[in-house]
Scaffold this motif. Structure first.
Motif, mmCIF file in Angstrom:
data_model
loop_
_atom_site.group_PDB
_atom_site.id
_atom_site.type_symbol
_atom_site.label_atom_id
_atom_site.label_comp_id
_atom_site.label_asym_id
_atom_site.label_seq_id
_atom_site.Cartn_x
_atom_site.Cartn_y
_atom_site.Cartn_z
ATOM 1 N N SER A 1 6.470 -16.075 6.652
ATOM 2 C CA SER A 1 6.325 -15.271 5.438
ATOM 3 C C SER A 1 5.168 -14.294 5.592
ATOM 4 C CB SER A 1 6.036 -16.179 4.238
ATOM 5 O OG SER A 1 7.144 -16.992 3.974
ATOM 6 N N HIS A 2 5.462 -13.041 5.558
ATOM 7 C CA HIS A 2 4.399 -12.040 5.569
ATOM 8 C C HIS A 2 4.948 -10.754 4.977
ATOM 9 C CE1 HIS A 2 6.472 -11.065 9.361
ATOM 10 N NE2 HIS A 2 5.979 -9.857 9.245
ATOM 11 N N ILE A 3 4.045 -9.848 4.701
ATOM 12 C CA ILE A 3 4.444 -8.609 4.044
ATOM 13 C C ILE A 3 4.484 -7.479 5.069
ATOM 14 C CG2 ILE A 3 3.745 -6.890 2.322
ATOM 15 C CD1 ILE A 3 2.467 -9.233 0.746
ATOM 16 N N ASN A 4 5.566 -6.711 5.072
ATOM 17 C CA ASN A 4 5.665 -5.520 5.911
ATOM 18 C C ASN A 4 5.382 -4.293 5.056
ATOM 19 O OD1 ASN A 4 8.474 -7.063 7.393
ATOM 20 N ND2 ASN A 4 6.583 -6.697 8.451
ATOM 21 N N LEU A 5 4.721 -3.316 5.661
ATOM 22 C CA LEU A 5 4.509 -2.028 5.007
ATOM 23 C C LEU A 5 5.112 -0.953 5.899
ATOM 24 C CD1 LEU A 5 0.967 -3.066 4.410
ATOM 25 C CD2 LEU A 5 2.068 -1.864 2.544
ATOM 26 N N ALA A 6 6.005 -0.146 5.352
ATOM 27 C CA ALA A 6 6.662 0.889 6.139
ATOM 28 C C ALA A 6 6.196 2.263 5.699
ATOM 29 C CB ALA A 6 8.177 0.785 5.970
ATOM 30 N N CYS A 7 5.838 3.090 6.680
ATOM 31 C CA CYS A 7 5.454 4.473 6.384
ATOM 32 C C CYS A 7 6.700 5.340 6.463
ATOM 33 C CB CYS A 7 4.407 4.981 7.364
ATOM 34 S SG CYS A 7 4.008 6.717 7.080
ATOM 35 N N ILE A 8 7.026 6.044 5.387
ATOM 36 C CA ILE A 8 8.265 6.823 5.359
ATOM 37 C C ILE A 8 8.087 8.166 6.059
ATOM 38 C CG2 ILE A 8 9.121 5.698 3.258
ATOM 39 C CD1 ILE A 8 8.362 8.265 1.739
ATOM 40 N N THR A 9 6.874 8.476 6.516
ATOM 41 C CA THR A 9 6.662 9.727 7.245
ATOM 42 C C THR A 9 6.738 9.518 8.755
ATOM 43 O OG1 THR A 9 5.280 10.554 5.461
ATOM 44 C CG2 THR A 9 5.103 11.693 7.549
ATOM 45 N N CYS A 10 5.934 8.595 9.298
ATOM 46 C CA CYS A 10 5.929 8.394 10.759
ATOM 47 C C CYS A 10 6.767 7.193 11.162
ATOM 48 C CB CYS A 10 4.497 8.279 11.276
ATOM 49 S SG CYS A 10 3.647 6.788 10.734
ATOM 50 N N HIS A 11 7.348 6.501 10.182
ATOM 51 C CA HIS A 11 8.277 5.397 10.443
ATOM 52 C C HIS A 11 7.659 4.255 11.226
ATOM 53 C CE1 HIS A 11 11.238 8.881 9.961
ATOM 54 N NE2 HIS A 11 11.179 8.221 8.824
ATOM 55 N N LYS A 12 6.395 3.993 10.989
ATOM 56 C CA LYS A 12 5.843 2.777 11.585
ATOM 57 C C LYS A 12 5.836 1.674 10.530
ATOM 58 C CE LYS A 12 0.943 3.767 10.973
ATOM 59 N NZ LYS A 12 0.089 4.732 11.657
ATOM 60 N N TYR B 1 7.036 -3.136 1.626
ATOM 61 C CA TYR B 1 6.540 -2.056 0.789
ATOM 62 C C TYR B 1 6.728 -0.741 1.542
ATOM 63 C CZ TYR B 1 4.171 -5.281 -2.392
ATOM 64 O OH TYR B 1 3.882 -6.251 -3.311
ATOM 65 N N TYR B 2 7.000 0.331 0.808
ATOM 66 C CA TYR B 2 7.174 1.647 1.409
ATOM 67 C C TYR B 2 6.085 2.586 0.918
ATOM 68 C CZ TYR B 2 11.869 -0.027 2.409
ATOM 69 O OH TYR B 2 12.924 -0.758 2.856
ATOM 70 N N GLY B 3 5.706 3.532 1.758
ATOM 71 C CA GLY B 3 4.724 4.509 1.313
ATOM 72 C C GLY B 3 4.253 5.378 2.451
ATOM 73 N N PHE B 4 3.036 5.893 2.316
ATOM 74 C CA PHE B 4 2.438 6.747 3.330
ATOM 75 C C PHE B 4 1.257 6.010 3.940
ATOM 76 C CE2 PHE B 4 4.284 9.362 -0.021
ATOM 77 C CZ PHE B 4 5.193 10.114 0.715
ATOM 78 N N CYS B 5 1.266 5.873 5.273
ATOM 79 C CA CYS B 5 0.197 5.134 5.945
ATOM 80 C C CYS B 5 -1.105 5.950 5.881
ATOM 81 C CB CYS B 5 0.592 4.833 7.388
ATOM 82 S SG CYS B 5 0.553 6.264 8.475
ATOM 83 N N PRO B 6 -2.250 5.303 6.136
ATOM 84 C CA PRO B 6 -3.525 6.030 6.075
ATOM 85 C C PRO B 6 -3.551 7.259 6.977
ATOM 86 C CG PRO B 6 -3.926 3.669 6.184
ATOM 87 C CD PRO B 6 -2.449 3.862 6.368
ATOM 88 N N ASP B 7 -2.966 7.164 8.196
ATOM 89 C CA ASP B 7 -2.944 8.309 9.115
ATOM 90 C C ASP B 7 -2.182 9.482 8.520
ATOM 91 O OD1 ASP B 7 -4.425 6.982 10.990
ATOM 92 O OD2 ASP B 7 -2.672 6.291 12.146
ATOM 93 N N CYS B 8 -1.012 9.198 7.946
ATOM 94 C CA CYS B 8 -0.190 10.273 7.389
ATOM 95 C C CYS B 8 -0.831 10.869 6.130
ATOM 96 C CB CYS B 8 1.221 9.772 7.093
ATOM 97 S SG CYS B 8 2.164 9.521 8.602
ATOM 98 N N GLN B 9 -1.560 10.039 5.368
ATOM 99 C CA GLN B 9 -2.276 10.581 4.207
ATOM 100 C C GLN B 9 -3.333 11.576 4.658
ATOM 101 O OE1 GLN B 9 -3.659 7.628 1.264
ATOM 102 N NE2 GLN B 9 -2.306 6.211 2.346
ATOM 103 N N LYS B 10 -4.040 11.241 5.774
ATOM 104 C CA LYS B 10 -5.055 12.150 6.326
ATOM 105 C C LYS B 10 -4.417 13.456 6.773
ATOM 106 C CE LYS B 10 -7.918 8.655 8.273
ATOM 107 N NZ LYS B 10 -7.881 7.936 9.556
ATOM 108 N N GLN B 11 -3.276 13.337 7.482
ATOM 109 C CA GLN B 11 -2.538 14.519 7.954
ATOM 110 C C GLN B 11 -2.201 15.434 6.787
ATOM 111 O OE1 GLN B 11 -1.497 15.522 10.986
ATOM 112 N NE2 GLN B 11 -2.423 13.830 12.124
ATOM 113 N N THR B 12 -1.682 14.832 5.712
ATOM 114 C CA THR B 12 -1.283 15.615 4.543
ATOM 115 C C THR B 12 -2.491 16.322 3.943
ATOM 116 O OG1 THR B 12 0.222 13.795 4.158
ATOM 117 C CG2 THR B 12 0.153 15.498 2.479
ATOM 118 N N ASN B 13 -3.619 15.600 3.887
ATOM 119 C CA ASN B 13 -4.838 16.194 3.337
ATOM 120 C C ASN B 13 -5.293 17.385 4.170
ATOM 121 O OD1 ASN B 13 -4.907 14.370 1.288
ATOM 122 N ND2 ASN B 13 -6.344 12.971 2.305
#
Ligand code: ZN
Length: 149
Positions: free
Chosen positions: A89-100, A131-143
């Motif tokens: 049992s663990h939680i996955n987080l998926a980045c919808i921009t870089c697909h990691k 969970y889906y969203g934007f990873c920290p790297d992709c948030q930086k890129q967007t900024n």
């Protein structure tokens, strides 16, 4: 029991032949934290088994998922199925921009599990959560992109 013993035991009990290729694919998934797709696994496995086909990789993954040794995480917007060798049992987080996909280990949420169990009447043995969203790297890129504009 270690991962490889679990695999060989489960394969034997299910009457599935143990091949070096199957062992290698399972080992790769258990040791990887990258939640790879079949084609990524294929590219890596080919370095050890140059004659392996993509179809063999797909079939092996299907067998491992069917036996409950590997989880299929489905697509995360890239039209590719991602696989996870960690079935606890663990939680996955998926980045919808870089697909990691990354894992996060939080203390188990017992109150959530109790609510689910009471509401459904299920005796729970595990959970998979994505969970889906934007990873920290992709948030930086967007900024950075936004600042340039
Ligand atoms: Zn990202």
């Amino acid at each position: 029991m270690n991962d490889i013993e679990l695999l060989t035991d489960t394969l034997k009990q299910s009457g599935v032949r143990i091949t070096p290729q199957r062992l290698a694919i399972y080992k790769l998934l258990v040791e990887s934290e990258a939640h790879p797709t079949a084609s990524v696994i294929y590219e890596q496995i080919r370095t050890q088994f140059p004659s392996i086909s993509l179809m063999t990789v797909y079939n092996t993954l299907e067998t491992l998922v069917h036996l409950g040794l590997v989880n299929s995480l489905g697509s995360i917007g890239d039209d590719n199925v991602h696989y996870d060798g960690n079935t606890s049992s663990h939680i996955n987080l998926a980045c919808i921009t870089c697909h990691k996909i990354v894992d996060i280990n939080l203390p188990e949420n017992k109150s959530q599990e109790n609510r689910v169990s009471v509401a459904s009447g299920f005796q729970l043995i595990g959970a998979r959560m994505m969970y889906y969203g934007f990873c920290p790297d992709c948030q930086k890129q967007t900024n950075i992109t936004n600042k340039k504009e």
